[in-house]
Design a protein around this motif. Structure first.
Motif, short mmCIF file in Angstrom:
data_model
loop_
_atom_site.label_atom_id
_atom_site.label_comp_id
_atom_site.label_asym_id
_atom_site.label_seq_id
_atom_site.Cartn_x
_atom_site.Cartn_y
_atom_site.Cartn_z
N UNK A 1 0.93 -0.90 -0.11
CA UNK A 1 0.49 -0.18 0.40
C UNK A 1 1.10 1.45 0.04
N UNK A 2 1.70 1.27 1.09
CA UNK A 2 2.32 2.59 0.16
C UNK A 2 3.72 2.80 -0.31
N UNK B 1 -4.28 3.98 14.98
CA UNK B 1 -3.50 5.14 14.68
C UNK B 1 -1.94 5.47 15.09
N UNK B 2 -0.98 5.62 15.60
CA UNK B 2 -0.86 6.83 16.31
C UNK B 2 -0.75 7.73 16.37
N UNK B 3 -0.17 8.24 14.87
CA UNK B 3 -0.53 9.52 14.32
C UNK B 3 -1.84 9.67 14.71
N UNK B 4 -2.58 9.29 15.04
CA UNK B 4 -4.59 10.40 15.73
C UNK B 4 -3.51 11.16 17.04
N UNK B 5 -3.32 9.92 17.50
CA UNK B 5 -3.21 10.12 19.05
C UNK B 5 -2.44 11.35 19.29
N UNK C 1 4.43 -3.16 11.40
CA UNK C 1 5.56 -2.30 10.51
C UNK C 1 6.53 -1.44 10.19
N UNK C 2 5.64 -0.64 9.04
CA UNK C 2 6.33 0.79 8.68
C UNK C 2 5.29 1.61 9.06
#
Length: 187
Positions: free
Chosen positions: A109-110, A146-150, A181-182
């Protein structure tokens, strides 16, 4: 930020009776789906649009099951789902289908997003803070992996992360591994 705000309407659904309100940010029309009393502390799911997963039942991702889980959770415990119109990590439906074709040829996907000239994730979350301020919400329990949302909500205190664990299938195992993982997703 200029945002138009709709009236509040009833939304009876498969997961219970909710209220809905739309927030129009330029060309994007986001939706809040909520149940129970809106207090300054709230259970919240920030969900980015995924037509293929949310509406068509695609097995290539975990988006549809995550949304269903969140709606069931909010129905039972109260809170809100903010549905952001950011299809395909905000590359749009047309580009998402092209990314799917690249994934069919072996890219993850990336890699597919990068090959199309996009970042791995083009989503933004400024409108989320606008919506939460509109409802006078200061603290949340965030349903996310999702750590970005945190870390993206600067004026809102995240009290607790509530994980959404969806069982992998043969079509999304690789996708989930890439997210973990990514992209650092907490799976």
């Amino acid at each position: 930020m200029q945002v138009k705000i709709s009236n509040i309407a009833n939304l009876p659904s498969l997961w219970g009776d909710f209220k809905i309100q739309a927030f129009k940010e330029g060309e994007k029309e986001h939706l809040c789906i909520f149940k129970g009393e809106i207090k300054d502390t709230l259970n919240l799911r920030i969900h980015s649009e995924c037509l293929t997963g949310d509406a068509l039942g695609s097995l290539k991702c975990d988006c549809g099951p995550q949304l269903q889980y969140a709606l069931k959770y909010i129905s039972e415990h109260g809170g809100m789902v903010i549905y952001l119109r950011q299809e395909g990590r905000n590359i749009g439906l047309f580009n998402k289908v092209n990314a799917y074709a690249l994934q069919d040829s072996g890219l993850d996907t990336i890699e597919a997003n990068l090959k199309l000239g996009f970042k791995a994730d083009e989503r933004t979350y400024e409108v989320v803070e606008f919506i939460l301020k509109h409802f006078n919400i200061k603290k949340i329990n965030l349903l996310t992996n999702n750590p970005i949302k945190l870390n993206t909500l600067t004026d809102i205190e995240v009290l607790e992360r509530l994980p959404i664990i969806i069982k992998a299938n043969s079509h999304n195992e690789g996708y989930l591994k890439v997210k973990q993982k990514q992209m650092g997703h907490l799976l």
